[in-house]
Design a protein around this motif. Structure first.
Motif, short mmCIF file in Angstrom:
data_model
loop_
_atom_site.label_atom_id
_atom_site.label_comp_id
_atom_site.label_asym_id
_atom_site.label_seq_id
_atom_site.Cartn_x
_atom_site.Cartn_y
_atom_site.Cartn_z
N GLU A 65 97.69 65.94 -74.33
CA GLU A 65 98.60 66.59 -75.27
C GLU A 65 98.97 65.65 -76.41
OE1 GLU A 65 102.74 69.24 -75.13
OE2 GLU A 65 102.14 67.99 -73.45
N TYR A 66 98.88 64.34 -76.16
CA TYR A 66 99.26 63.36 -77.17
C TYR A 66 98.05 62.78 -77.90
CZ TYR A 66 103.78 63.55 -74.88
OH TYR A 66 104.98 63.99 -74.36
N MET A 67 96.87 63.36 -77.64
CA MET A 67 95.65 62.87 -78.28
C MET A 67 95.23 63.77 -79.43
SD MET A 67 93.32 61.74 -75.02
CE MET A 67 93.68 60.27 -74.08
N ASP A 68 94.39 63.22 -80.30
CA ASP A 68 93.80 64.01 -81.37
C ASP A 68 92.67 64.86 -80.80
OD1 ASP A 68 95.48 62.88 -83.25
OD2 ASP A 68 94.10 61.21 -83.66
N PRO A 69 92.35 66.00 -81.44
CA PRO A 69 91.26 66.86 -80.95
C PRO A 69 89.94 66.13 -80.70
CG PRO A 69 92.53 68.04 -82.58
CD PRO A 69 93.09 66.65 -82.55
N PRO A 70 89.47 65.22 -81.58
CA PRO A 70 88.21 64.52 -81.27
C PRO A 70 88.29 63.70 -79.99
CG PRO A 70 88.74 64.29 -83.60
CD PRO A 70 89.95 64.87 -82.94
N GLN A 71 89.44 63.09 -79.71
CA GLN A 71 89.60 62.32 -78.49
C GLN A 71 89.56 63.23 -77.26
OE1 GLN A 71 93.36 60.39 -79.55
NE2 GLN A 71 92.32 58.42 -79.66
N LYS A 74 86.03 64.22 -76.52
CA LYS A 74 85.28 63.09 -75.97
C LYS A 74 85.55 62.95 -74.48
CE LYS A 74 84.42 58.15 -76.59
NZ LYS A 74 84.75 56.93 -77.38
N LEU A 75 86.83 63.05 -74.09
CA LEU A 75 87.17 62.93 -72.67
C LEU A 75 86.65 64.11 -71.87
CD1 LEU A 75 90.85 61.58 -72.57
CD2 LEU A 75 88.76 60.42 -71.84
N ALA A 76 86.61 65.28 -72.49
CA ALA A 76 86.17 66.48 -71.77
C ALA A 76 84.74 66.38 -71.28
CB ALA A 76 86.33 67.71 -72.66
N SER A 77 83.95 65.50 -71.89
CA SER A 77 82.54 65.38 -71.50
C SER A 77 82.32 64.42 -70.33
CB SER A 77 81.72 64.89 -72.71
OG SER A 77 82.12 63.59 -73.09
N LEU A 78 83.40 63.82 -69.81
CA LEU A 78 83.24 62.80 -68.78
C LEU A 78 83.01 63.38 -67.39
CD1 LEU A 78 85.87 60.16 -69.93
CD2 LEU A 78 83.40 60.14 -70.27
N ARG A 83 87.23 67.98 -68.03
CA ARG A 83 86.83 69.15 -68.78
C ARG A 83 87.80 70.30 -68.52
NH1 ARG A 83 82.02 68.85 -67.70
NH2 ARG A 83 81.82 70.20 -65.87
N ALA A 84 88.22 70.46 -67.28
CA ALA A 84 89.18 71.52 -66.95
C ALA A 84 90.54 71.24 -67.61
CB ALA A 84 89.34 71.63 -65.44
N ALA A 85 90.96 69.98 -67.58
CA ALA A 85 92.25 69.62 -68.19
C ALA A 85 92.23 69.87 -69.68
CB ALA A 85 92.58 68.17 -67.89
N SER A 86 91.07 69.67 -70.32
CA SER A 86 90.98 69.83 -71.77
C SER A 86 91.07 71.28 -72.21
CB SER A 86 89.66 69.24 -72.28
OG SER A 86 88.56 70.04 -71.87
N ASP A 141 91.69 71.54 -90.54
CA ASP A 141 90.92 70.31 -90.45
C ASP A 141 90.72 69.95 -88.98
OD1 ASP A 141 89.95 67.71 -91.91
OD2 ASP A 141 91.27 67.02 -90.30
N ARG A 142 89.49 69.75 -88.56
CA ARG A 142 89.18 69.57 -87.14
C ARG A 142 89.84 68.33 -86.54
NH1 ARG A 142 85.44 72.77 -84.85
NH2 ARG A 142 84.21 74.11 -86.24
N SER A 143 89.95 67.28 -87.29
CA SER A 143 90.48 66.04 -86.73
C SER A 143 92.00 65.98 -86.74
CB SER A 143 89.93 64.83 -87.50
OG SER A 143 90.29 64.91 -88.86
N MET A 144 92.65 66.68 -87.69
CA MET A 144 94.10 66.59 -87.83
C MET A 144 94.83 67.89 -87.57
SD MET A 144 94.16 64.15 -91.25
CE MET A 144 95.93 63.88 -91.18
#
Length: 316
Positions: A65-71, A74-78, A83-86, A141-144
């Motif tokens: 919840e405290y991360m930016d969408p790109p982050q 990135k974590l969702a692919s681990l 992936r479920a949390a994302s 904007d995808r990143s912000m």
């Protein structure tokens, strides 16, 4: 632990785990010592139990919840847990504008899918969404996650636009609207426009995207014809901006730099209440009739969050 450290440590652990699974033959001694050194570094700085890979989905979602969408992506692919949390609704609702319901109603009709989760809504709003007869586009904007808007030349009021002695609409791949308004020559240059939209609360900057010269392709290479460019260095162009709540800004500058698209800053405005639509009027003029001016391409008008001027190089 800061978010960057979280990403770095977990990614390193995941790399180690995958490396061990993929190597059916023993790992060379030098590589093995390197991996052992990484393990020792991680284990010496972090508690041995529980590991980051064993965090519950709910805990991971709170961190995301405290991360930016790109982050988050990135974590969702681990792994499956990440992936479920994302996909948690509250994670993506925090990235959406507070008034996203009003934005959806403004740019979509009843065809907007009602079953979409918050992640799907965010993804849909990050696309270039066309409305108002194809003359306007809006996106996040995808990143912000900030709202951006553009208005095509065909959505503006241009003096003498229907007189082909002065203006023409020409097709081009250099515009998201696939065409620009090209001025060959004129005495009285005047462009007006307006937009009414439920902008989220914040400060916004309005820009005119201008190109001196006519760009085209020849044998696959971009070329620019500047034979009609004249008059813009004699007197400055004047920009004006008004809002429905009484804000007014005026500025002026000379147009320069043939052969390159430039964003000319017309002014800023502030939105206090995102639950009410804000009406913005703007203009760009050079009405000194002592000389002609020409050779200009007008692509569109852009509205960006003012903070983009610090992070988006093309706006400077």
């Amino acid at each position: 632990m800061c978010l960057n450290s979280f990403l770095q440590i977990y990614t390193t652990q995941d790399t180690l785990h995958r490396t061990e699974q993929q190597h059916s033959t023993p790992i060379p001694a030098t590589r093995s010592s390197e991996l052992m050194g990484i393990r020792f570094s991680i284990s010496s700085s972090q508690p041995s139990k529980p590991s980051l890979g064993e965090l519950p989905e709910s805990c991971v979602a709170v961190i995301m919840e405290y991360m930016d969408p790109p982050q988050i992506c990135k974590l969702a692919s681990l792994n499956r847990a990440f992936r479920a949390a994302s996909s948690a609704d509250f994670v993506w609702e925090s990235k959406l504008p507070p008034n996203y319901h009003l934005i959806i109603r403004k740019i979509f009709d009843v065809s907007f899918p009602s079953h979409l989760e918050k992640r799907g809504i965010y993804s849909r709003l990050c696309s270039l969404n066309t409305f108002d007869g194809g003359t306007k586009k809006v996106w996040l904007d995808r990143s912000m996650g900030k709202l951006c808007l553009s208005i095509s030349a065909k959505g503006l009021s241009i003096t003498y636009i229907d007189d082909r002695r002065y203006w023409n609409h020409i097709p081009t791949e250099e515009s998201t609207f696939s065409s620009v308004a090209y001025l060959q020559q004129i005495w009285w240059f005047e462009v007006d426009g307006e937009v009414e939209f439920p902008f989220p609360a914040g400060t916004y900057s309005l820009f005119f995207r201008i190109h001196l010269g006519k760009a085209s392709k020849r044998f696959g290479r971009r070329v620019c014809n500047t034979e009609h460019v004249h008059g813009w260095d004699i007197k400055p162009v004047r920009f004006q901006l008004w809002t429905s709540d009484g804000q007014y800004v005026a500025s002026q500058c000379f147009l320069k730099g043939p052969g390159k698209w430039r964003y000319y800053h017309a002014g800023d405005f502030v939105v206090e209440d995102g639950n009410v639509s804000t009406k913005v009027k703007f203009s760009m003029t050079q009405i000194d009739c002592t000389h002609t001016k020409g050779g200009l391409c007008l692509d569109s008008v852009f509205v960006y969050p003012s903070e983009f001027r610090k992070v988006k190089e093309f706006l400077n």
